[in-house]
Design an enzyme around this catalytic site. Structure first.
Site, mmCIF file in Angstrom:
data_model
loop_
_atom_site.group_PDB
_atom_site.id
_atom_site.type_symbol
_atom_site.label_atom_id
_atom_site.label_comp_id
_atom_site.label_asym_id
_atom_site.label_seq_id
_atom_site.Cartn_x
_atom_site.Cartn_y
_atom_site.Cartn_z
ATOM 1 N N CYS B 87 0.825 -1.216 0.000
ATOM 2 C CA CYS B 87 0.000 0.000 0.000
ATOM 3 C C CYS B 87 0.859 1.266 0.000
ATOM 4 O O CYS B 87 0.344 2.364 -0.199
ATOM 5 C CB CYS B 87 -0.933 0.002 1.198
ATOM 6 S SG CYS B 87 -1.421 -1.653 1.703
ATOM 7 N N CYS B 210 -13.551 0.803 7.507
ATOM 8 C CA CYS B 210 -12.600 0.292 6.509
ATOM 9 C C CYS B 210 -12.598 1.162 5.264
ATOM 10 O O CYS B 210 -13.646 1.640 4.829
ATOM 11 C CB CYS B 210 -12.977 -1.124 6.084
ATOM 12 S SG CYS B 210 -13.258 -2.266 7.449
ATOM 13 N N SER B 211 -11.414 1.304 4.640
ATOM 14 C CA SER B 211 -11.340 1.984 3.344
ATOM 15 C C SER B 211 -11.890 1.042 2.274
ATOM 16 O O SER B 211 -11.886 -0.168 2.442
ATOM 17 C CB SER B 211 -9.896 2.388 3.042
ATOM 18 O OG SER B 211 -9.060 1.256 3.042
ATOM 19 N N ILE B 213 -12.610 -0.475 -1.858
ATOM 20 C CA ILE B 213 -11.878 -0.947 -3.039
ATOM 21 C C ILE B 213 -12.128 0.069 -4.140
ATOM 22 O O ILE B 213 -13.283 0.446 -4.392
ATOM 23 C CB ILE B 213 -12.354 -2.362 -3.409
ATOM 24 C CG1 ILE B 213 -11.796 -3.354 -2.383
ATOM 25 C CG2 ILE B 213 -11.938 -2.725 -4.831
ATOM 26 C CD1 ILE B 213 -12.406 -4.717 -2.450
ATOM 27 N N LYS B 332 -10.217 6.461 3.513
ATOM 28 C CA LYS B 332 -11.563 6.050 3.898
ATOM 29 C C LYS B 332 -12.635 6.558 2.935
ATOM 30 O O LYS B 332 -13.465 5.787 2.486
ATOM 31 C CB LYS B 332 -11.860 6.556 5.323
ATOM 32 C CG LYS B 332 -13.286 6.356 5.786
ATOM 33 C CD LYS B 332 -13.591 4.888 5.986
ATOM 34 C CE LYS B 332 -15.074 4.572 5.968
ATOM 35 N NZ LYS B 332 -15.667 4.495 4.618
ATOM 36 N N HIS B 336 -9.142 4.217 -1.947
ATOM 37 C CA HIS B 336 -7.794 3.675 -1.741
ATOM 38 C C HIS B 336 -7.400 2.742 -2.887
ATOM 39 O O HIS B 336 -7.339 1.528 -2.709
ATOM 40 C CB HIS B 336 -7.751 2.957 -0.379
ATOM 41 C CG HIS B 336 -6.424 2.406 0.001
ATOM 42 N ND1 HIS B 336 -5.223 2.945 -0.416
ATOM 43 C CD2 HIS B 336 -6.093 1.346 0.791
ATOM 44 C CE1 HIS B 336 -4.229 2.227 0.093
ATOM 45 N NE2 HIS B 336 -4.731 1.249 0.813
#
Lengths: 129, 387
Positions: B87, B210-211, B213, B332, B336
């Protein structure tokens, strides 16, 4: 995942066999060829861990990776063995039973499989002591 | 070492871009950066491409050649390099580009980052991302990425009395900031209650911790500081580039609730720039999960260890607060696309320092910081930028 990678003849995948650096008295699991603390001054010898320790932290996994055979929700934790090293492993207990600091003991269990008829992965899980 | 400046930036929309291919994303981001800088393709000395896993997301390797080719630079044989640190691939591509210019080897260099994540299903994408952790000793044991950060969150809550509400506040703030960012994936506000009533992914983390997709790409153009004003009236200088490694497995860290890689990179960056955390006006940090932003603002040194949750709850990291964090919406809410994130952070900070950030502009921002993390903290990259 490839079959040889998890099926190859690595004794430490199925036993808590690690290493001990006699220079700095640190224990490692999985085994290391180089002691991260002593590097070239390190003296590495094999070590079999007793398999008891405590639960340092944990989570309850609701969405498991595809090849994991445990049914969600399951408890996943970081266990600190009494000799020092830590490992990520499933804890065989109900989500309500899990508690930071809980004493645990290692057991040999099935962890995953390629498919219903595919290769099975074995390894270490922990139960409440 | 020469001073290095950012003379142009570009970034695609961050969202599910089913009509756009990986190469199209990169070319779009790169071209807008080139136009922004006003440079000709022939003057570009090298490309650095940040990407985590095109090999598994789109079954394409050799991105260096692919992107040089479709950017129209293969015909003049411009050197191109793909850079990977999970990442943190984007941040690392930026750092490699900065070092290439600082060393004097190259003059005009483009650093890009991108990821096309929606060509595979969610299950496959989750498995690809798991490869940023230790596959043999974390992934195969049943760990997922949310699971690893959830274990950090639980211990942080246990030790420092951080609450689920405080974690939720990170998501609420970043979603609010994203309403002012036309590039962001989620340009809508959410509430603490929305977060706390969203499904639990890995206890104590909810879905809205959670971030997402995301597909997207970003690019920046670098030049030696001494000639930057030839290209732009608003150069942004890179005052520090710092990188640090830590163990790939979360369980092997000295402290589960501290990213030592961030601590080390921050220390090196502040020393190189000759500034202190108090002098930073804005920061883009790696909030892949809400707990990750709490760790970042503590480990960089904006707040003491254990006080990140309370600082967030008190609004100290909001626009108008002590240190505005993730004005873009962060990972977020802006999204991402893994390899793009580190470059997008630099794009956001550059626009803020130029005074071009529109409604989310932080008044008078002069010094900004970016923090990009690989995996659960095995790599951290920090840049400090100044106008």
């Amino acid at each position: 995942m490839t079959v040889p990678r998890f099926w190859r003849k690595l004794k430490h995948r199925y036993n808590l066999l690690g290493t001990h650096c006699t220079t700095c008295e640190t224990y490692y699991y999985p085994p290391r060829k180089i002691c991260p603390k002593c590097r070239r001054r390190g003296e590495i010898e094999p070590h079999r861990f007793k398999g008891e320790g405590k639960l340092l932290t944990y989570t309850i996994i609701q969405n498991p990776p595809e090849k994991i055979t445990a049914h969600a929700p399951y408890v996943l934790g970081i266990v600190e063995l009494d000799e020092g090293p830590r490992l990520t492993s499933q804890i065989i207990c109900s989500p309500e039973e899990a508690e930071i600091g809980m004493r645990v003991r290692s057991v040999f269990r099935k962890i995953g499989e390629e498919s219903a008829e595919g290769m099975i992965y074995y390894g270490t899980k922990f139960v409440k002591l | 070492m020469r001073e290095v400046a950012i003379i142009g930036v570009g970034c695609t929309r961050f969202t599910e871009l089913w009509e756009t291919s990986f190469r199209d994303l990169f070319v779009e981001a790169g071209l807008s950066a080139i136009e922004d800088a006003g440079v000709e393709g022939e003057t570009i000395d090298a490309l650095y491409i940040g990407n985590m896993s095109a090999g598994r997301f789109i079954e394409q390797e050799h991105l260096a050649s692919l992107i040089a080719d479709y950017a129209g630079l293969a015909s003049i044989n411009t050197p191109s390099t793909r850079v990977e640190a999970a990442c943190a691939s984007g941040g690392l591509a930026l750092r490699q580009a900065v070092l290439a210019v600082a060393s004097g080897h190259h003059n005009i260099v483009i650093a890009g980052g991108g990821e096309k994540m929606t060509d595979v299903g969610t299950g496959d994408a989750t498995d690809v991302l798991s490869a940023a952790a230790d596959r043999e000793w974390e992934g195969i044991m049943g760990a997922t990425f949310p699971g690893l950060y959830a274990m950090i969150a639980r211990l942080h809550m246990h030790r420092y009395h951080t609450t689920s509400e405080q974690l939720a506040q990170v998501a609420v703030k970043n979603h609010y900031n994203a309403t002012m960012n036309p590039r962001a994936q989620y340009q809508r506000e959410i509430t603490v209650e929305n977060v706390l009533t969203s499904p639990i992914v890995a206890d104590p983390l909810h879905l809205l911790d959670c971030s997402p997709i995301t597909d997207g790409a970003a690019a920046v153009i670098l030049a030696p500081g001494e000639i930057a004003r030839k290209y732009t009236d608003t150069p942004v200088y890179i005052k520090a580039t710092a990188q640090a490694s830590s163990t790939i497995s979360l369980h092997d860290r000295r402290d589960i609730t501290t990213l030592d890689a961030t601590v080390a990179a921050a220390r090196r960056a502040f020393e190189m720039a000759g500034v202190t955390p108090d002098e930073i006006d804005i920061a883009e940090v790696h909030d892949c999960f809400t707990i990750a932003e709490i760790l970042a603002i503590e480990d960089i040194g904006f707040f003491k260890k254990g006080e990140g949750g309370r600082a967030t709850e008190e609004g100290l990291t909001a626009i108008g607060g002590k240190i505005p964090v993730n004005t873009s919406g962060g990972l977020k809410a802006c999204g991402h696309p893994v390899g793009a994130t580190g470059i997008k952070q630099a794009v956001e900070v550059t626009e803020q320092l130029r005074g071009e950030a529109g409604k989310r502009q932080v008044d008078g921002a002069e010094i900004g910081l970016t923090q990009n993390v690989g995996g659960s903290g095995g790599t951290a990259i920090i840049h400090i930028l100044q106008r």
